[in-house]
Design a protein around this motif. Structure first.
Motif, PDB file in Angstrom:
ATOM      1  N   ALA A 124       0.840  -1.192   0.000  1.00  0.00           N
ATOM      2  CA  ALA A 124       0.000   0.000   0.000  1.00  0.00           C
ATOM      3  C   ALA A 124       0.879   1.247   0.000  1.00  0.00           C
ATOM      4  N   LYS A 125       0.252   2.401   0.027  1.00  0.00           N
ATOM      5  CA  LYS A 125       0.983   3.656  -0.089  1.00  0.00           C
ATOM      6  C   LYS A 125       1.962   3.868   1.050  1.00  0.00           C
ATOM      7  N   HIS A 126       1.529   3.579   2.267  1.00  0.00           N
ATOM      8  CA  HIS A 126       2.349   3.900   3.435  1.00  0.00           C
ATOM      9  C   HIS A 126       3.070   2.705   4.030  1.00  0.00           C
ATOM     10  N   ARG A 240       0.681  -7.956   9.592  1.00  0.00           N
ATOM     11  CA  ARG A 240       1.947  -7.418  10.090  1.00  0.00           C
ATOM     12  C   ARG A 240       2.407  -6.351   9.110  1.00  0.00           C
ATOM     13  N   PHE A 241       2.788  -5.177   9.620  1.00  0.00           N
ATOM     14  CA  PHE A 241       3.132  -4.092   8.714  1.00  0.00           C
ATOM     15  C   PHE A 241       4.475  -3.472   9.061  1.00  0.00           C
ATOM     16  N   ASP A 242       5.166  -3.064   8.021  1.00  0.00           N
ATOM     17  CA  ASP A 242       6.384  -2.269   8.112  1.00  0.00           C
ATOM     18  C   ASP A 242       6.206  -1.074   7.197  1.00  0.00           C
ATOM     19  N   ILE A 243       6.615   0.096   7.674  1.00  0.00           N
ATOM     20  CA  ILE A 243       6.463   1.306   6.886  1.00  0.00           C
ATOM     21  C   ILE A 243       7.379   1.253   5.673  1.00  0.00           C
ATOM     22  N   ASN A 244       6.875   1.746   4.554  1.00  0.00           N
ATOM     23  CA  ASN A 244       7.675   1.780   3.329  1.00  0.00           C
ATOM     24  C   ASN A 244       8.963   2.567   3.549  1.00  0.00           C
ATOM     25  N   GLN A 245       9.995   2.207   2.811  1.00  0.00           N
ATOM     26  CA  GLN A 245      11.315   2.804   2.998  1.00  0.00           C
ATOM     27  C   GLN A 245      11.297   4.323   2.821  1.00  0.00           C
ATOM     28  N   ALA A 250       4.058   6.246   9.693  1.00  0.00           N
ATOM     29  CA  ALA A 250       2.777   6.443   9.006  1.00  0.00           C
ATOM     30  C   ALA A 250       1.699   6.777  10.009  1.00  0.00           C
ATOM     31  N   PRO A 251       0.760   7.663   9.647  1.00  0.00           N
ATOM     32  CA  PRO A 251      -0.322   8.049  10.558  1.00  0.00           C
ATOM     33  C   PRO A 251      -1.299   6.903  10.807  1.00  0.00           C
ATOM     34  N   LEU A 252      -1.896   6.923  12.000  1.00  0.00           N
ATOM     35  CA  LEU A 252      -2.887   5.913  12.356  1.00  0.00           C
ATOM     36  C   LEU A 252      -4.029   5.885  11.349  1.00  0.00           C
ATOM     37  N   THR A 253      -4.536   7.050  10.962  1.00  0.00           N
ATOM     38  CA  THR A 253      -5.672   7.097  10.047  1.00  0.00           C
ATOM     39  C   THR A 253      -5.362   6.388   8.743  1.00  0.00           C
ATOM     40  N   ASP A 254      -4.159   6.595   8.210  1.00  0.00           N
ATOM     41  CA  ASP A 254      -3.793   5.945   6.950  1.00  0.00           C
ATOM     42  C   ASP A 254      -3.623   4.438   7.127  1.00  0.00           C
ATOM     43  N   LEU A 255      -3.086   4.017   8.256  1.00  0.00           N
ATOM     44  CA  LEU A 255      -2.931   2.584   8.499  1.00  0.00           C
ATOM     45  C   LEU A 255      -4.298   1.905   8.611  1.00  0.00           C
ATOM     46  N   ASP A 257      -7.089   3.013   7.274  1.00  0.00           N
ATOM     47  CA  ASP A 257      -7.666   3.102   5.937  1.00  0.00           C
ATOM     48  C   ASP A 257      -7.132   1.974   5.055  1.00  0.00           C
ATOM     49  N   GLU A 258      -5.820   1.765   5.067  1.00  0.00           N
ATOM     50  CA  GLU A 258      -5.217   0.737   4.219  1.00  0.00           C
ATOM     51  C   GLU A 258      -5.600  -0.663   4.674  1.00  0.00           C
ATOM     52  N   ALA A 259      -5.703  -0.879   5.987  1.00  0.00           N
ATOM     53  CA  ALA A 259      -6.120  -2.196   6.476  1.00  0.00           C
ATOM     54  C   ALA A 259      -7.557  -2.493   6.070  1.00  0.00           C
ATOM     55  N   MET A 260      -8.425  -1.488   6.167  1.00  0.00           N
ATOM     56  CA  MET A 260      -9.822  -1.671   5.741  1.00  0.00           C
ATOM     57  C   MET A 260      -9.888  -1.981   4.246  1.00  0.00           C
ATOM     58  N   ASP A 261      -9.087  -1.278   3.450  1.00  0.00           N
ATOM     59  CA  ASP A 261      -9.056  -1.530   2.004  1.00  0.00           C
ATOM     60  C   ASP A 261      -8.535  -2.924   1.689  1.00  0.00           C
ATOM     61  N   ALA A 262      -7.476  -3.323   2.395  1.00  0.00           N
ATOM     62  CA  ALA A 262      -6.873  -4.634   2.135  1.00  0.00           C
ATOM     63  C   ALA A 262      -7.869  -5.761   2.374  1.00  0.00           C
TER      64      ALA A 262
END
Length: 435
Positions: A124-126, A240-245, A250-255, A257-262
Motif C-alpha cells: 500500500a501507499k504507506h 503485520r506491517f512495516d512502513i515503506n522505505q 505512518a499516521p494511524l488514520t492511513d494505516l 484506511d489501508e487495512a480496511m481496504d486490504a
C-alpha cells in the motif's frame, strides 16, 4: 570503541573494535537497542577486532541473546580471538553466543519455527502488509453502551453506568471506572480499553495514574462503563506491517484506511500492537460525571478545564496496544446505532472511527504471526502501563499536532456483524419473531 553497522532489512551485523569493558559496555548495549527499535530481527556481532572483554561486556551479550530469543529472533557473535574466546569458553556460554551455521543462514536468519505460512502480501501507499488468515469467515458481534450525547453538556449519573464483565474475547473502549460505588468514586471515571482479558482505565485528573485489572483464575474484570463500544469474537485476519522505505512513519488514520481496504471491510474492529513515533490524543482533566457550568464543556476556553490535549506528539518510541472501531461513511445507514460513538478520522474523509491506546515502555515483540492475547497480555503483566489515551487526528492547518504515527507492528482486524444480523440473533435467543 568503534561500531560499524551493516544492514539487510531484518538482519543486522555490527563490527565492533576496541575494548569491551565497563566503560564501553553501555555503548554496545545502546547500539543493540537501536537495532531492535529499527526492526532488526536478527543480529550478528563481529568481534574480530575486540582485544579485551570484561564481565560487563559479557553481560551485554547475554542480555542481547535473551532479548532476541524473546522475539523469536537470533543473536550471536563471530570471529572471536584470544582473550575474548577464552572468556566465553570458560564461562560456559559458547553454545549460547557463538555463531554457527544452524543459527545463521547467509544474511537471513531463520530460527526454528519462526516462519509460518502466510496468505499474501499487500503493498500500500504507506506500508507493506503481510496478511495471515486467522478465521477468515468470522464476524465480530458488537453492542453499544450508554449515551454519548451527554458528552457535550450533560452530567452522567449513577444509572448510566453499566457493570460490564470482561472476558478473553472482549474488545471494548469507552469511559469507565473500577468502582462498585458510583457516588463515592465519581472522579475515577476516564478513558478505558479492554483487550486480552484486561481492562485498563486512565482516571480523570492530571495526577491520576493509569490502572488495570486482568483475568486471574475465576476473577473477571467488571468495570463500570458510562458509555462505550463492546465487541466480542475473534479477528478474521492478522496484518503485520512495516512502513515503506520512503517514509519514516505512518499516521494511524492511513494505516486503518489501508487495512480496511486490504480486507474490503466497511465496518471493523481494529486492534494494533505497534511501535510509535509519537501519539496525539487527549485525557480527561475532570470526570464527565461533574456538572457543566456553561452550555458546553467543549466550548473554548472552558474545554481546557475538561480535557488535556497533547499539543505535539508524546510517548515517542513507546509500544502501544490500540483498540478501536472503524466505519466507512458509505455504510453508516447499516450501522446507525454505532454512529454516535464514532467521528470522522480526518477532514473531508469517508472514514469514521474511535480509538483508545494503552502506552508501555519500548519492548521488542515477535515477528511474523503472533497471538493477540499472548502478546498484549505480556505487556500488561509487566506492570508498566504508563497511560490510556483517546487518540485524535488534529489536522488543523498550521496549528494542528497531526495524527499518531507508527513505524511497524501488528494489526488484528475483523468485520463487524451487520445490525440486522445482530437483531436476528437477539430475537432467536429470546424466542421472538424477527418480523
Amino acid at each position: 570503541m568503534q561500531i560499524t553497522a551493516h544492514n539487510d532489512k531484518d538482519f543486522r551485523e555490527l563490527q565492533v573494535s576496541g575494548r569491551l569493558d565497563a566503560e564501553w559496555a553501555d555503548t554496545l548495549k545502546q547500539a543493540i537497542e537501536d537495532a531492535l527499535r529499527e526492526g532488526a530481527h536478527s543480529l550478528l556481532l563481529d568481534l574480530s577486532q575486540v582485544v579485551y572483554m570484561s564481565s560487563a561486556g559479557l553481560g551485554v551479550l547475554v542480555s542481547a541473546q535473551k532479548q532476541f530469543q524473546k522475539i523469536r529472533g537470533s543473536f550471536g557473535v563471530k570471529n572471536c580471538k584470544g582473550p575474548v574466546t577464552e572468556v566465553i569458553r570458560l564461562t560456559g556460554l559458547s553454545k549460547m553466543l557463538l555463531w554457527n551455521d544452524q543459527t545463521f543462514t547467509g544474511s537471513i536468519i531463520a530460527p526454528p519455527g519462526a516462519i509460518q505460512a502466510m496468505n499474501r502480501i499487500v503493498h500500500a501507499k504507506h506500508a507493506d502488509y503481510t496478511v495471515y488468515d486467522l478465521e477468515p469467515k468470522a464476524k465480530m458481534d458488537w453492542s453499544v453502551i450508554g449515551n454519548p450525547a451527554r458528552l457535550e453538556s450533560g452530567q452522567y449519573k449513577a444509572d448510566d453506568a453499566a457493570l460490564t464483565e470482561i472476558t478473553e474475547s472482549t474488545i471494548a473502549l469507552g469511559l469507565a471506572a473500577f468502582t462498585g460505588d458510583y457516588t463515592d468514586q465519581q472522579a475515577s471515571f476516564g478513558e478505558m480499553l479492554a483487550l486480552a482479558g484486561t481492562a485498563a482505565v486512565q482516571p480523570a485528573g492530571k495526577s491520576q495514574r493509569a490502572d488495570y485489572q486482568s483475568i486471574q483464575g475465576e476473577f473477571r474484570p467488571r468495570p463500570e462503563i458510562l458509555y462505550g463500544i463492546k465487541m466480542t469474537g475473534s479477528p478474521s485476519h492478522l496484518l503485520r506491517f512495516d512502513i515503506n522505505q520512503r517514509d519514516r512513519s505512518a499516521p494511524l488514520t492511513d494505516l486503518v484506511d489501508e487495512a480496511m481496504d486490504a480486507m474490503q471491510y466497511e465496518a471493523a474492529s481494529v486492534v494494533f500492537l505497534a511501535e510509535t513515533s509519537g501519539l496525539v490524543g487527549a485525557t480527561l482533566r475532570r470526570s464527565l460525571t461533574e456538572r457543566v457550568a456553561g452550555d458546553s464543556r467543549f466550548d473554548h476556553p472552558e474545554i481546557r478545564e475538561w480535557l488535556s490535549f497533547a499539543p505535539e506528539r508524546i510517548h515517542v518510541n513507546a509500544v502501544v496496544a490500540i483498540v478501536g472501531v472503524a466505519l466507512r461513511a458509505s455504510a453508516q445507514d447499516r450501522y446507525k446505532t454505532l454512529l454516535p460513538f464514532v467521528r470522522p478520522m480526518r477532514s473531508s474523509d469517508d472514514l469514521l472511527g474511535h480509538f483508545h491506546a494503552a502506552v508501555f515502555p519500548f519492548e521488542p515483540f515477535k515477528k511474523r504471526k503472533i497471538d493477540l492475547n499472548e502478546s498484549v497480555g505480556s505487556l500488561f503483566s509487566s506492570g508498566q502501563l504508563q497511560a490510556v489515551m483517546h487518540l485524535l487526528n488534529d489536522d488543523r492547518p498550521l496549528s494542528g499536532a497531526g495524527d499518531s504515527e507508527f513505524v511497524r507492528g501488528a494489526c488484528w482486524i475483523g468485520p463487524l456483524a451487520s445490525a440486522a444480523a445482530l437483531n436476528v440473533k437477539a430475537a432467536a435467543s429470546t424466542g421472538e419473531s424477527t418480523r
